[in-house]
Design an enzyme around this catalytic site. Structure first.
Site, PDB file in Angstrom:
ATOM      1  CG  ASP A  14      -1.797  -1.335   1.292  1.00 57.84           C
ATOM      2  OD1 ASP A  14      -1.918  -1.990   0.397  1.00 57.84           O
ATOM      3  OD2 ASP A  14      -2.287  -1.428   2.421  1.00 57.84           O
ATOM      4  CE  LYS A  76      -3.482  -4.458   1.217  1.00 58.84           C
ATOM      5  NZ  LYS A  76      -4.004  -3.750   2.390  1.00 58.84           N
ATOM      6  CB  CYS A 108      -2.361  -2.651   5.278  1.00 55.91           C
ATOM      7  SG  CYS A 108      -3.966  -1.655   5.155  1.00 55.91           S
TER       8      CYS A 108
END
Length: 180
Positions: A14, A76, A108
């Site tokens: 991310d 995701k 995450c």
């Protein structure tokens, strides 16, 4: 345990355009993440990247995306990259050692690390290549992940362990390009 290039995969979690600007030291985190991806690609270590809800957080930052080449980028919605089985469709994910970089360390990254450990993987978090919005959240996440069995490493630890030997033909190139 030592990291081996032949057993490793790098997971970039991310590193996205709308998230990175609010990360404490985000530019430095990105620079270290790019370094890790370039090193991995130069040594033949596969890379996998994720994007958390890209409609809201934007795509992977261009500086990293340009270096990913044909590496898979998985979208995701769960915080953990392993919450659904799409990652298992990538053959490189069978490798036992996962080198993790990205954001946010306490969300995450941490949830992904816990799932990797539960799946029996050896997990190494590159300290300078992960970040959170606050230094406290990053520090707490690193300590918690360490307590659960992940190893906290530096990018140079990864480089030298992957190379293993000073007489590796790639050693001088890595020194010149990455260690400086």
């Amino acid at each position: 345990m030592r990291m081996k290039a032949s057993a490793s995969i790098v997971l970039a979690v991310d590193l996205q355009s709308r998230l990175l600007p609010v990360i404490d030291g985000g530019d430095a985190v990105l620079g270290h993440a790019v370094w890790m991806v370039e090193l991995a690609r130069s040594l033949g270590v596969p890379v996998l990247a994720t994007e958390q809800y890209p409609q809201g957080l934007g795509p992977t930052v261009p500086a990293l995306r340009a270096r990913l080449g044909d590496a898979p980028v998985l979208e995701k919605i769960h915080f953990s990259a392993l919450a659904d089985d799409s990652w298992r469709q990538q053959p490189e994910t069978a490798r036992p050692q996962w080198i993790v970089i990205g954001t946010e360390a306490h969300v995450c990254v941490q949830q992904t690390v816990f799932d990797l450990l539960a799946a029996g993987r050896e997990v190494f978090i590159v300290e300078e290549a992960v970040g959170s919005r606050t230094p406290r959240d990053k520090a707490l996440a690193l300590e918690r992940m360490r307590q659960h069995g992940a190893e906290i490493v530096s990018r140079e630890m990864v480089a030298f362990e992957w190379l293993e030997r000073a007489d590796d033909p790639r050693f001088r190139e890595v020194l010149k390009r990455f260690i400086r």
